[in-house]
Design a protein around this motif. Structure first.
Motif, PDB file in Angstrom:
ATOM      1  N   PRO A 167       7.560  99.530  -7.211  1.00  0.00           N
ATOM      2  CA  PRO A 167       8.030  98.165  -7.480  1.00  0.00           C
ATOM      3  C   PRO A 167       6.868  97.285  -7.942  1.00  0.00           C
ATOM      4  O   PRO A 167       5.718  97.530  -7.593  1.00  0.00           O
ATOM      5  CB  PRO A 167       8.564  97.704  -6.122  1.00  0.00           C
ATOM      6  N   LEU A 168       7.184  96.283  -8.710  1.00  0.00           N
ATOM      7  CA  LEU A 168       6.158  95.379  -9.208  1.00  0.00           C
ATOM      8  C   LEU A 168       5.723  94.359  -8.161  1.00  0.00           C
ATOM      9  O   LEU A 168       4.618  93.839  -8.229  1.00  0.00           O
ATOM     10  CB  LEU A 168       6.666  94.635 -10.447  1.00  0.00           C
ATOM     11  N   LEU A 169       6.592  94.060  -7.209  1.00  0.00           N
ATOM     12  CA  LEU A 169       6.275  93.061  -6.180  1.00  0.00           C
ATOM     13  C   LEU A 169       6.097  93.734  -4.822  1.00  0.00           C
ATOM     14  O   LEU A 169       6.920  94.563  -4.422  1.00  0.00           O
ATOM     15  CB  LEU A 169       7.384  92.016  -6.094  1.00  0.00           C
ATOM     16  N   PRO A 170       5.040  93.380  -4.092  1.00  0.00           N
ATOM     17  CA  PRO A 170       4.773  94.004  -2.789  1.00  0.00           C
ATOM     18  C   PRO A 170       5.927  93.876  -1.792  1.00  0.00           C
ATOM     19  O   PRO A 170       6.132  94.770  -0.980  1.00  0.00           O
ATOM     20  CB  PRO A 170       3.539  93.264  -2.282  1.00  0.00           C
ATOM     21  N   ALA A 171       6.705  92.804  -1.865  1.00  0.00           N
ATOM     22  CA  ALA A 171       7.803  92.593  -0.912  1.00  0.00           C
ATOM     23  C   ALA A 171       8.861  93.687  -0.991  1.00  0.00           C
ATOM     24  O   ALA A 171       9.619  93.894  -0.053  1.00  0.00           O
ATOM     25  CB  ALA A 171       8.451  91.232  -1.147  1.00  0.00           C
ATOM     26  N   TYR A 172       8.907  94.419  -2.103  1.00  0.00           N
ATOM     27  CA  TYR A 172       9.922  95.451  -2.284  1.00  0.00           C
ATOM     28  C   TYR A 172       9.385  96.867  -2.067  1.00  0.00           C
ATOM     29  O   TYR A 172      10.135  97.835  -2.150  1.00  0.00           O
ATOM     30  CB  TYR A 172      10.541  95.325  -3.679  1.00  0.00           C
ATOM     31  N   ALA A 173       8.108  97.000  -1.777  1.00  0.00           N
ATOM     32  CA  ALA A 173       7.470  98.317  -1.669  1.00  0.00           C
ATOM     33  C   ALA A 173       8.091  99.195  -0.592  1.00  0.00           C
ATOM     34  O   ALA A 173       8.276 100.394  -0.794  1.00  0.00           O
ATOM     35  CB  ALA A 173       5.970  98.161  -1.429  1.00  0.00           C
ATOM     36  N   ALA A 174       8.429  98.621   0.551  1.00  0.00           N
ATOM     37  CA  ALA A 174       8.971  99.413   1.656  1.00  0.00           C
ATOM     38  C   ALA A 174      10.341  99.991   1.335  1.00  0.00           C
ATOM     39  O   ALA A 174      10.760 100.957   1.972  1.00  0.00           O
ATOM     40  CB  ALA A 174       9.051  98.562   2.922  1.00  0.00           C
ATOM     41  N   GLN A 175      11.044  99.411   0.363  1.00  0.00           N
ATOM     42  CA  GLN A 175      12.388  99.891   0.025  1.00  0.00           C
ATOM     43  C   GLN A 175      12.406 100.736  -1.248  1.00  0.00           C
ATOM     44  O   GLN A 175      13.464 101.164  -1.694  1.00  0.00           O
ATOM     45  CB  GLN A 175      13.332  98.696  -0.127  1.00  0.00           C
ATOM     46  N   ALA A 176      11.260 100.982  -1.829  1.00  0.00           N
ATOM     47  CA  ALA A 176      11.199 101.750  -3.079  1.00  0.00           C
ATOM     48  C   ALA A 176      11.259 103.244  -2.803  1.00  0.00           C
ATOM     49  O   ALA A 176      10.780 103.698  -1.778  1.00  0.00           O
ATOM     50  CB  ALA A 176       9.916 101.403  -3.827  1.00  0.00           C
ATOM     51  N   PRO A 177      11.826 104.030  -3.695  1.00  0.00           N
ATOM     52  CA  PRO A 177      12.522 103.528  -4.872  1.00  0.00           C
ATOM     53  C   PRO A 177      13.936 103.066  -4.512  1.00  0.00           C
ATOM     54  O   PRO A 177      14.610 103.696  -3.706  1.00  0.00           O
ATOM     55  CB  PRO A 177      12.558 104.721  -5.809  1.00  0.00           C
ATOM     56  N   TYR A 178      14.353 101.985  -5.086  1.00  0.00           N
ATOM     57  CA  TYR A 178      15.692 101.438  -4.873  1.00  0.00           C
ATOM     58  C   TYR A 178      16.370 101.358  -6.233  1.00  0.00           C
ATOM     59  O   TYR A 178      15.780 101.711  -7.255  1.00  0.00           O
ATOM     60  CB  TYR A 178      15.635 100.069  -4.194  1.00  0.00           C
ATOM     61  N   ASN A 179      17.600 100.914  -6.256  1.00  0.00           N
ATOM     62  CA  ASN A 179      18.322 100.836  -7.520  1.00  0.00           C
ATOM     63  C   ASN A 179      18.573  99.388  -7.919  1.00  0.00           C
ATOM     64  O   ASN A 179      18.655  98.511  -7.069  1.00  0.00           O
ATOM     65  CB  ASN A 179      19.652 101.593  -7.430  1.00  0.00           C
ATOM     66  N   VAL A 180      18.691  99.171  -9.195  1.00  0.00           N
ATOM     67  CA  VAL A 180      19.177  97.914  -9.760  1.00  0.00           C
ATOM     68  C   VAL A 180      20.280  98.324 -10.724  1.00  0.00           C
ATOM     69  O   VAL A 180      20.066  99.180 -11.585  1.00  0.00           O
ATOM     70  CB  VAL A 180      18.068  97.144 -10.508  1.00  0.00           C
ATOM     71  N   ILE A 181      21.460  97.760 -10.522  1.00  0.00           N
ATOM     72  CA  ILE A 181      22.593  98.149 -11.352  1.00  0.00           C
ATOM     73  C   ILE A 181      23.091  96.969 -12.174  1.00  0.00           C
ATOM     74  O   ILE A 181      22.897  95.808 -11.809  1.00  0.00           O
ATOM     75  CB  ILE A 181      23.747  98.754 -10.526  1.00  0.00           C
ATOM     76  N   LEU A 182      23.735  97.279 -13.275  1.00  0.00           N
ATOM     77  CA  LEU A 182      24.413  96.298 -14.103  1.00  0.00           C
ATOM     78  C   LEU A 182      25.894  96.632 -13.998  1.00  0.00           C
ATOM     79  O   LEU A 182      26.303  97.759 -14.316  1.00  0.00           O
ATOM     80  CB  LEU A 182      23.924  96.409 -15.549  1.00  0.00           C
ATOM     81  N   VAL A 183      26.671  95.672 -13.509  1.00  0.00           N
ATOM     82  CA  VAL A 183      28.094  95.889 -13.247  1.00  0.00           C
ATOM     83  C   VAL A 183      28.931  95.169 -14.294  1.00  0.00           C
ATOM     84  O   VAL A 183      28.759  93.966 -14.523  1.00  0.00           O
ATOM     85  CB  VAL A 183      28.480  95.387 -11.840  1.00  0.00           C
ATOM     86  N   GLU A 184      29.823  95.926 -14.922  1.00  0.00           N
ATOM     87  CA  GLU A 184      30.803  95.356 -15.838  1.00  0.00           C
ATOM     88  C   GLU A 184      32.037  95.017 -15.005  1.00  0.00           C
ATOM     89  O   GLU A 184      32.604  95.888 -14.334  1.00  0.00           O
ATOM     90  CB  GLU A 184      31.149  96.386 -16.912  1.00  0.00           C
ATOM     91  N   LEU A 185      32.440  93.738 -15.008  1.00  0.00           N
ATOM     92  CA  LEU A 185      33.568  93.306 -14.180  1.00  0.00           C
ATOM     93  C   LEU A 185      34.890  93.836 -14.706  1.00  0.00           C
ATOM     94  O   LEU A 185      35.136  93.828 -15.921  1.00  0.00           O
ATOM     95  CB  LEU A 185      33.617  91.781 -14.110  1.00  0.00           C
ATOM     96  N   ALA A 186      35.756  94.282 -13.804  1.00  0.00           N
ATOM     97  CA  ALA A 186      37.072  94.800 -14.188  1.00  0.00           C
ATOM     98  C   ALA A 186      37.922  93.707 -14.835  1.00  0.00           C
ATOM     99  O   ALA A 186      38.663  93.976 -15.776  1.00  0.00           O
ATOM    100  CB  ALA A 186      37.787  95.364 -12.954  1.00  0.00           C
ATOM    101  N   ASP A 187      37.801  92.471 -14.342  1.00  0.00           N
ATOM    102  CA  ASP A 187      38.591  91.347 -14.848  1.00  0.00           C
ATOM    103  C   ASP A 187      38.043  90.798 -16.165  1.00  0.00           C
ATOM    104  O   ASP A 187      38.725  90.012 -16.828  1.00  0.00           O
ATOM    105  CB  ASP A 187      38.595  90.177 -13.864  1.00  0.00           C
ATOM    106  N   ALA A 188      36.808  91.139 -16.482  1.00  0.00           N
ATOM    107  CA  ALA A 188      36.146  90.584 -17.665  1.00  0.00           C
ATOM    108  C   ALA A 188      35.145  91.606 -18.192  1.00  0.00           C
ATOM    109  O   ALA A 188      33.958  91.518 -17.905  1.00  0.00           O
ATOM    110  CB  ALA A 188      35.452  89.284 -17.298  1.00  0.00           C
ATOM    111  N   PRO A 189      35.607  92.593 -18.954  1.00  0.00           N
ATOM    112  CA  PRO A 189      34.734  93.687 -19.382  1.00  0.00           C
ATOM    113  C   PRO A 189      33.493  93.273 -20.170  1.00  0.00           C
ATOM    114  O   PRO A 189      32.535  94.019 -20.223  1.00  0.00           O
ATOM    115  CB  PRO A 189      35.650  94.562 -20.239  1.00  0.00           C
ATOM    116  N   HIS A 190      33.491  92.091 -20.757  1.00  0.00           N
ATOM    117  CA  HIS A 190      32.303  91.653 -21.489  1.00  0.00           C
ATOM    118  C   HIS A 190      31.303  90.915 -20.591  1.00  0.00           C
ATOM    119  O   HIS A 190      30.234  90.553 -21.049  1.00  0.00           O
ATOM    120  CB  HIS A 190      32.709  90.771 -22.676  1.00  0.00           C
ATOM    121  N   VAL A 191      31.656  90.716 -19.322  1.00  0.00           N
ATOM    122  CA  VAL A 191      30.753  90.056 -18.376  1.00  0.00           C
ATOM    123  C   VAL A 191      30.087  91.123 -17.517  1.00  0.00           C
ATOM    124  O   VAL A 191      30.756  91.962 -16.920  1.00  0.00           O
ATOM    125  CB  VAL A 191      31.511  89.041 -17.479  1.00  0.00           C
TER     126      VAL A 191
END
Length: 151
Positions: free
Chosen positions: A79-103
């Motif tokens: 991770p780039l920030l020390p505050a996240y080091a203990a949880q690495a590796p973790y995931n970051v996801i991009l969610v497409e909303l079911a109600d709004a596929p372009h969001v």
């Protein structure tokens, strides 16, 4: 594992246009800004003062189901920030909303709202996996996270 101090985490900084998003999140609601012009009504994210489609300044906030699918993901490590080091590796996801596929909303896939960022086995990350929003409080703000829908 010791949780990082909230002053070391990246927290949202609401602006005037996005403040309602965070106010609804604090109530456990996922809402997206929509144009309130009678002939438009299109959803938009990130929030902004003017509709990019019809140029109306009228808007409202539509409640979403909170369901979506993983559109993309990454596992940042180290991770780039020390505050996240203990949880690495973790995931970051991009969610497409079911109600709004372009969001699409960024977040983390976790086993429950208050679980650590590394709580999901990386083998379970799949493009297209169905997810449901779950809100957790971080630094006094309700932040959306995502959990896998049960089949």
């Amino acid at each position: 594992m010791t949780a990082p101090a909230t002053d070391e985490l990246l927290l949202p900084v609401p602006d005037e246009d996005g403040a309602p998003f965070w106010e609804y999140a604090a109530r456990g609601e996922l809402r997206i800004q929509a144009c309130a012009a009678p002939d438009c009504g299109r959803l938009r994210f990130p929030p902004r003062p003017c509709c990019p489609h019809c140029r109306s300044f009228d808007s409202t906030w539509r409640r979403m189901s909170g369901r979506g699918r993983i559109w993309s993901y990454v596992r940042p490590h180290p991770p780039l920030l020390p505050a996240y080091a203990a949880q690495a590796p973790y995931n970051v996801i991009l969610v497409e909303l079911a109600d709004a596929p372009h969001v699409r909303l960024a977040g983390n896939l976790v086993t429950r709202a208050d679980a650590p960022l590394d709580s999901v086995d990386p083998a379970r990350l799949r493009i297209g996996a169905r997810v449901q929003v779950a809100f957790t409080s971080i630094g006094g703000m309700a932040v959306p996270r995502w959990i896998l829908e049960k089949p």
